[in-house]
Design an enzyme around this catalytic site. Sequence first.
Site, PDB file in Angstrom:
ATOM      1  CG  HIS A 259      78.771  -4.387  20.498  1.00  0.00           C
ATOM      2  ND1 HIS A 259      78.766  -4.997  19.270  1.00  0.00           N
ATOM      3  CD2 HIS A 259      77.881  -3.367  20.428  1.00  0.00           C
ATOM      4  CE1 HIS A 259      77.925  -4.355  18.481  1.00  0.00           C
ATOM      5  NE2 HIS A 259      77.362  -3.371  19.156  1.00  0.00           N
ATOM      6  CG  ASP A 313      73.561   2.082  24.727  1.00  0.00           C
ATOM      7  OD1 ASP A 313      73.084   3.051  24.135  1.00  0.00           O
ATOM      8  OD2 ASP A 313      73.296   0.901  24.452  1.00  0.00           O
TER       9      ASP A 313
HETATM   10  N1  ACO Z   1      78.793  -7.035  32.026  1.00  0.00           N
HETATM   11  C1  ACO Z   1      79.320  -8.170  32.540  1.00  0.00           C
HETATM   12  N2  ACO Z   1      79.509  -9.287  31.814  1.00  0.00           N
HETATM   13  C2  ACO Z   1      79.161  -9.253  30.533  1.00  0.00           C
HETATM   14  C3  ACO Z   1      78.636  -8.111  29.933  1.00  0.00           C
HETATM   15  C4  ACO Z   1      78.454  -6.972  30.726  1.00  0.00           C
HETATM   16  N3  ACO Z   1      77.921  -5.843  30.234  1.00  0.00           N
HETATM   17  N4  ACO Z   1      78.388  -8.369  28.640  1.00  0.00           N
HETATM   18  C5  ACO Z   1      78.739  -9.630  28.424  1.00  0.00           C
HETATM   19  N5  ACO Z   1      79.207 -10.174  29.566  1.00  0.00           N
HETATM   20  C6  ACO Z   1      79.685 -11.553  29.739  1.00  0.00           C
HETATM   21  C7  ACO Z   1      78.507 -12.492  29.889  1.00  0.00           C
HETATM   22  O1  ACO Z   1      78.114 -12.632  31.241  1.00  0.00           O
HETATM   23  C8  ACO Z   1      79.063 -13.767  29.312  1.00  0.00           C
HETATM   24  O2  ACO Z   1      79.942 -14.342  30.273  1.00  0.00           O
HETATM   25  P1  ACO Z   1      80.094 -15.952  30.393  1.00  0.00           P
HETATM   26  O3  ACO Z   1      80.616 -16.378  29.054  1.00  0.00           O
HETATM   27  O4  ACO Z   1      81.057 -16.110  31.510  1.00  0.00           O
HETATM   28  O5  ACO Z   1      78.708 -16.458  30.668  1.00  0.00           O
HETATM   29  C9  ACO Z   1      79.932 -13.277  28.154  1.00  0.00           C
HETATM   30  O6  ACO Z   1      80.333 -11.950  28.528  1.00  0.00           O
HETATM   31  C10 ACO Z   1      79.193 -13.226  26.811  1.00  0.00           C
HETATM   32  O7  ACO Z   1      78.011 -12.456  27.009  1.00  0.00           O
HETATM   33  P2  ACO Z   1      76.702 -12.618  26.139  1.00  0.00           P
HETATM   34  O8  ACO Z   1      75.589 -11.907  26.810  1.00  0.00           O
HETATM   35  O9  ACO Z   1      76.488 -14.059  25.774  1.00  0.00           O
HETATM   36  O10 ACO Z   1      77.153 -11.859  24.814  1.00  0.00           O
HETATM   37  P3  ACO Z   1      76.185 -11.393  23.662  1.00  0.00           P
HETATM   38  O11 ACO Z   1      77.042 -11.202  22.473  1.00  0.00           O
HETATM   39  O12 ACO Z   1      75.003 -12.295  23.538  1.00  0.00           O
HETATM   40  O13 ACO Z   1      75.624 -10.023  24.236  1.00  0.00           O
HETATM   41  C11 ACO Z   1      75.281  -7.814  24.840  1.00  0.00           C
HETATM   42  C12 ACO Z   1      75.993  -8.770  23.857  1.00  0.00           C
HETATM   43  C13 ACO Z   1      73.788  -8.152  24.877  1.00  0.00           C
HETATM   44  C14 ACO Z   1      75.428  -6.405  24.329  1.00  0.00           C
HETATM   45  C15 ACO Z   1      75.898  -7.977  26.247  1.00  0.00           C
HETATM   46  O14 ACO Z   1      77.257  -7.612  26.207  1.00  0.00           O
HETATM   47  C16 ACO Z   1      75.139  -7.162  27.293  1.00  0.00           C
HETATM   48  O15 ACO Z   1      74.122  -7.639  27.805  1.00  0.00           O
HETATM   49  N6  ACO Z   1      75.624  -5.942  27.628  1.00  0.00           N
HETATM   50  C17 ACO Z   1      74.927  -5.093  28.572  1.00  0.00           C
HETATM   51  C18 ACO Z   1      73.762  -4.389  27.895  1.00  0.00           C
HETATM   52  C19 ACO Z   1      74.239  -3.331  26.915  1.00  0.00           C
HETATM   53  O16 ACO Z   1      75.078  -2.491  27.224  1.00  0.00           O
HETATM   54  N7  ACO Z   1      73.637  -3.357  25.722  1.00  0.00           N
HETATM   55  C20 ACO Z   1      73.911  -2.369  24.687  1.00  0.00           C
HETATM   56  C21 ACO Z   1      74.682  -2.991  23.549  1.00  0.00           C
HETATM   57  S1  ACO Z   1      75.087  -1.796  22.322  1.00  0.00           S
HETATM   58  C22 ACO Z   1      73.591  -1.510  21.568  1.00  0.00           C
HETATM   59  O17 ACO Z   1      72.800  -2.360  21.356  1.00  0.00           O
HETATM   60  C23 ACO Z   1      73.291  -0.182  21.201  1.00  0.00           C
END
Ligand code: ACO
Length: 376
Positions: A259, A313
């Site tokens: 998140h 989620d």
């Molecule tokens: N699984 C594995 N690794 C993850 C995940 C995940 N679900 N989420 C983040 N990471 C890692 C990324 O790969 C990244 O790693 P790195 O720094 O080594 O490259 C780091 O954590 C940061 O991730 P970002 O995507 O840059 O973080 P951001 O704050 O932009 O994204 C998000 C947040 C989009 C929710 C992300 O965690 C994600 O894609 N999660 C999966 C989708 C999801 O569950 N979305 C629902 C969110 S809640 C909602 O909107 C209702």
Amino acid sequence: MTTAPKGLEGVIAAESTISFIDGAEGVLEYVGHAIGDLAQHSTFEETVYLLWNQRLPTRSELADFSAALRERYEPPAGMRELITSLPKSAEPMHVLRTMVSALSMHDSSPNDNDPGSARSKALNILASTPTIVAYFDRHRRGLDLVAPDSSLSYAENFLYMLNGEKPTETMARAFDICMILHADHTLNNSTFAARVIISTMSDVYSALTGAIGSLRGPLHGGANEGVMHMLNEIPSVEEAESYIMGKIERKEKIMGFGHRVYKTKDPRAFALQGLAERLASDTGNQDLYAKSHKIELVMERELGAKGIYPNVDFYSATTYHCIGLKLDLFTPMFAMSRVAGWSGHVIEQLEDNRLYRPKAKYVGPHAVEYVPIEQR
Ligand code: ACO
């Protein structure tokens, strides 16, 4: 001028009195009320009143609000025909987005944005969304549509219209709690989208239509469907660990985790986990819950140090499955509830509006000579 961080991370883009998150401590409050308290003691109708009025209603205020909501369950004449004319193969989120937009054409003054009109339009949309989703689902299954029953609560009525029979008290309450938990979440992507749209003094229907479009993305509300696809792909509890490890090694994201704000377990995930466990046991879905829990443990061991924990989620997928909802209705369920928060933010934006218009840092070339097409 310095540029904003990518994805506007950490940027404060509005003042709001609607909800509050502490991402380090895992706190979510609606108007100061802890989300856990609301899930335990409140109802969805009361929570909507809270989000739109910044205080809990008295008994008579709640009765009036619920009555006004319930008398609008049936969308305006013409919407039913529109819904049943849609291709049965359409995705429910596309249907919802299109039908919320279509509602504006049945409103004689769709562009009025004074406080009373904005609330009335928000109520129209809130009351109509369950009917739109249930009507479309029955249409695509070739079943007769079940008209709404205004003696039923928001949650009960939706399950009644969808299934053609009244839900048990347990199922209705579980669904009502899901609606409370998803109702608002500060300036998330879809809420920001709604506030940006209304800040042009467009209209409530356009703002909420845009918000639905934002929510359906797999990085936002669409993730609950992604979680269910993942759970379906994992053949057994025993294989959950190797499946997740494979995804981590391939650097794939695991849906339902991570998140932008929470760096610990989302407080809504605690409540949903409890619901998922109870409903899974009641409905013979223990394996599904066990798979989910195993995934959480593996993720905590592997990525907990990076602050990646279950978000709203993750356990909502198991919960919705146990309530008997089809996979592609999970995100529409999120939208149905979030109409409450989007509307609250739209009303708040209108009360003290200034057009959203940020700048971009231009990083392209300048003074480029125009070359006639025959010389390129
Ligand atoms: N699984 C594995 N690794 C993850 C995940 C995940 N679900 N989420 C983040 N990471 C890692 C990324 O790969 C990244 O790693 P790195 O720094 O080594 O490259 C780091 O954590 C940061 O991730 P970002 O995507 O840059 O973080 P951001 O704050 O932009 O994204 C998000 C947040 C989009 C929710 C992300 O965690 C994600 O894609 N999660 C999966 C989708 C999801 O569950 N979305 C629902 C969110 S809640 C909602 O909107 C209702």
